[in-house]
Enzyme design. Structure first.
Site: not given
Ligand SMILES: *Cc1c(COP(=O)(O)O)cnc(C)c1O
Length: 784
Positions: A331, A519-520, A525, A627, A631
């Site tokens: 990952h 995101k985190r 990022k 991911t 979404k």
């Molecule tokens: C999808 C999701 C992530 C991942 O987000 P990235 O933009 O791909 O880092 C992190 N936290 C939550 C709650 C999510 O639903």
């Protein structure tokens, strides 16, 4: 059960459990009773699935994280009961939404990796694949975040308020013992499994997520003075998700956790296999263990240990069998995130497992020597080096498949991060681009859009998204359809605006561009670049009378690791900028900034459907896949991104006309890093950028209502200056600003924008985790 029976049962249970009249029961009480009642409805199917899968090959998804979020709505909808239950509740005067909101998120994960595991479980069950999750039943999930005076505070995340979860079943009879240490210091811990049903769409297949909880073994002497230490140490193993591993104590605890669920899971599999009278030699015919990143890598030597020590198999045979059983998903490419553990910790905590790792290393080296490898080639791939055990190397050597999670990521693994191992085992490497479940991320969280899609192309997309959604392209010139898309987006934006006003007291303009980065929080990022753009806009709006922008609302959600100073400063910076901008009447008609506290799965469900712009701006080559980008895409947001992770594959599908790609590419970043380019030279030549740096150095000058010391953002400043802006924020800033201007222009032509939305939704089918799971099942797991 019909509606009448359901509401009767519900009312009678609610009364008997609370001893109150219906009107006086709380949302929490109603929620618990509803969850319990619904759980009973699936029991027969759950048992039937288990019996069926026992005779087949099954996949075991070992992951330290499963970020499940809330279960009630998801389960009811997958069972096909949602509308019946909703009506039953309405008839007795209960709004099902208030019950849904009473559920705590099951937050057993940090972010993308944990949510991926949860999406995979949904897809596997929905497609009828026998896949069981294996993880830790943490007492507390990933912390709840509060923002006080602009700063993050961490609170314990309670998902087991009542000690036990509504949907889980404790299987005490299937407990196993996990041993730590040896000889006089041997410590035995009882691993007790709790099983959670994973209900597939349409309710046919119900798989299981097995969560292990640590308890004292019953033989432990209660009278012993050492007992309370022992009990404490035992309970700590499954107390918290990701204990702070910046200290030696934290590292030991984390290793204990990793071994705990790996060993418990492996022991249970072997025990069940043998108890059915099957030969050990056929183990790999019935089991594939997919390890989600290197956290469960100890399952490799642990399985060897079980085969050799407990079943008398020879090392060579055991080792071969393990290599036929385990598959590894990588990952990360970040060097600091590739796990390495001190050899002495492993030796001290699991001496026998350590010996086996040494034996594996010996076997590996001998096999390379026989192929003519030189000393220096051997040194480059040693599993144990410089007093550390390289978990990724152990995982590669012990697995029959190694996959990356996006095309670019897999390429970089092969050609860079794991280059030498790829040269040894080229056939093992493969790509499985991540995906997300359209059931949670579209069908449930964006019901209006889901309804529109179904109205136009039928509902087959709920289980065949990749093929079906493409049919939406037929409506590209249908103006009334495009208007419907815009109306639905507007509705979702208003829903979010109401929430923000209600929870945070900030009024936002729902006709402005909703530009979202959730995101985190991590340097790579580049939330920092996003804030720099906002500061840039703010400063120009303040100083240039003729400077105008298309109204925009920048929305952030992000948790910072508790010990990550830089990340915490960025959160504070966002909140400070929000405070300044939102309270400045000169700019707040055009510009608003909102930080949504406690970003988690249920917040995500509210945010993705309301986005116009999807911020995917990581430094190229650093984000394995992402991911969140997927979404956003399926909810009709337009990607503003670098060519990183799965953004590359999004861009490949929708093209330049329907996405905004900017910035350095992965090979350029890596070349400039190697050349040690002076990344801050850019600032010296740019007045606008200098003003951003001035702001960071003297935040107290700008009139925020928070009291700020001059060194409030010291870590950000030093990472930029002393760290030579490692993540190329300033190098990409000009290109980012330009891409943002192009977005504003595109947004202003509503039908052009709606067409872009449509194209993104139509091509998002590829990013369904159903597609990903089909690929794992066919290429790696060899399931029917
Ligand atoms: C999808 C999701 C992530 C991942 O987000 P990235 O933009 O791909 O880092 C992190 N936290 C939550 C709650 C999510 O639903």
């Amino acid at each position: 059960m019909n509606k009448q029976e359901f509401s009767q049962q519900f009312i009678s249970r609610l009364k008997s459990q609370t001893g109150k009249p219906l009107e006086e029961t709380t949302a929490n009480e109603r929620y618990y009773v509803l969850a319990e009642l619904t759980k009973e409805l699936i029991t027969d199917n759950w048992i039937a699935s288990e019996l069926e899968h026992r005779n087949q090959k099954r996949v075991y998804y070992f992951s330290m994280e499963f970020l499940m979020g809330r279960l009630l709505t998801n389960n009811l909808q997958n069972m096909g009961y949602y509308h019946m239950v909703q009506e039953a509740m309405t008839e007795i005067g209960i709004d099902i939404n208030t019950l849904e909101n009473a559920e705590d998120d099951m937050g057993l994960g940090n972010g993308g990796l944990g949510r991926l595991a949860a999406c995979f479980l949904d897809s596997a069950a929905s497609l009828g694949y026998p896949v069981q999750g294996n993880t830790i039943r943490y007492q507390y999930g990933f912390f709840d975040q509060k923002i006080v005076e602009g700063q993050q505070i961490e609170l314990a995340q309670q998902w087991l308020r009542r000690g036990t979860h509504e949907w889980e079943v404790c299987r005490e009879d299937e407990a196993v013992v996990v041993n730590y240490g040896s000889g006089a210091s041997l410590q035995a811990v009882l691993a007790v499994p709790y099983d959670l049903p994973i209900i597939g769409y349409n309710g046919k297949t119900i798989n299981t997520l097995r969560m292990w909880s640590a308890q004292p073994v019953t033989e432990a002497l209660v009278s012993s003075a050492e007992y309370s230490d022992y009990e404490h140490e035992t309970r700590m193993i499954t107390q918290f998700l990701y204990p702070d591993d910046s200290t030696p104590e934290g590292q030991r605890l984390r290793l204990r956790q990793q071994y705990f669920f790996s060993s418990a899971g492996a022991q249970a599999l072997v025990r069940n296999h043998v108890s059915k009278g099957r030969e050990l030699e056929t183990f790999a015919d019935y089991h594939t263990i997919q390890i989600n990143d290197t956290h469960p890598t100890l399952v490799i030597p642990e399985l060897v240990r079980i085969f050799v020590d407990e079943h008398g198999m020879g090392f060579e045979a055991a080792w071969k069998l393990v290599q036929q059983t385990v598959a590894y998903t990588n990952h990360t490419l970040l060097a600091e995130a590739l796990e390495e553990w001190d050899e002495i910790y492993i030796q001290e905590l699991f001496p026998r497992v350590y010996d086996i790792i040494v034996a594996i290393e010996k076997w590996f080296m001998a096999s390379l020597v026989s192929k003519g490898y030189t000393e220096s080639q051997l040194a480059a791939v040693k599993i144990i080096a410089n007093g550390k055990v390289r978990m990724a190397y152990l995982a590669v050597v012990g697995s029959f498949s190694i996959n990356g999670v996006a095309a670019l990521h897999t390429d970089l693994l092969k050609n860079d991060a794991l280059k030498q191992l790829f040269a040894i085992y080229p056939d093992r490497f493969n790509n499985k681009t991540n995906g997300v479940t359209q059931r949670r991320w579209l069908l449930y969280s964006n019901p209006e859009l889901a309804k529109l899609i179904t109205e136009k192309i039928g509902d087959a997309w709920t289980t065949d998204m990749e093929n079906e959604l493409l049919r939406l392209l037929a409506f590209i010139d249908d103006e009334s359809f495009l208007d419907r898309l815009l109306e639905i987006k507007q509705g979702n934006k208003e829903r979010l605006a109401d929430y923000i006003e209600d929870q945070l007291g900030v009024a936002i303009d729902s006709s402005s561009i909703f530009d979202i980065q959730i995101k985190r929080l991590h340097a790579y990022k580049r939330q920092l670049m996003n804030v720099f753009h906002i500061i840039y806009l703010y400063q120009r709006l303040k100083t240039e009378a003729d400077f105008t922008i298309v109204p925009r609302t920048f929305i952030f959600g992000a948790k910072a690791a508790a010990s990550y100073v830089f990340a915490k400063e960025v959160i504070q910076l966002i909140n400070v900028v929000a405070d300044i901008v939102n309270n400045d009447p000169d700019v707040n008609k055009y510009l608003r900034v909102v930080f949504i506290p406690n970003y988690n799965v249920s917040k995500a469900e509210l945010l993705f459907p309301a986005a116009d712009v999807s911020e995917q701006i990581s430094t190229a080559g650093k984000e394995a896949s992402g991911t969140g980008n997927m979404k956003f895409m399926m909810n009709g947001a337009i990607t503003l991104g670098t060519l990183d992770g799965a953004n590359v594959e999004i861009h490949e599908r929708v093209g330049d006309d329907n996405s905004f790609i900017f910035g350095l590419q992965a090979d350029e970043v890596s070349e400039l890093s190697n050349k040690h380019q002076d990344n801050l030279a850019i600032v010296a030549e740019n007045k606008q950028y200098q003003k951003i740096m001035d702001f960071l150095k003297n935040p107290q000058d700008l009139g925020s209502s928070f009291v700020l010391a001059p060194d409030t953002f010291a870590k950000i400043v030093s990472d930029l200056i002393d760290g030579n802006d490692e993540y190329f924020v300033f190098s990409d800033l000009a290109a980012y600003i330009k891409a943002q201007e192009e977005i504003a222009e595109a947004y202003s032509n509503r039908h052009v924008w709606a067409k872009m939305m449509l194209v993104n939704i139509a091509y998002s089918g590829y990013f369904s985790s159903d597609r990903t799971i089909h690929q794992y099942a066919k290429d790696i797991w060899r399931l029917g």
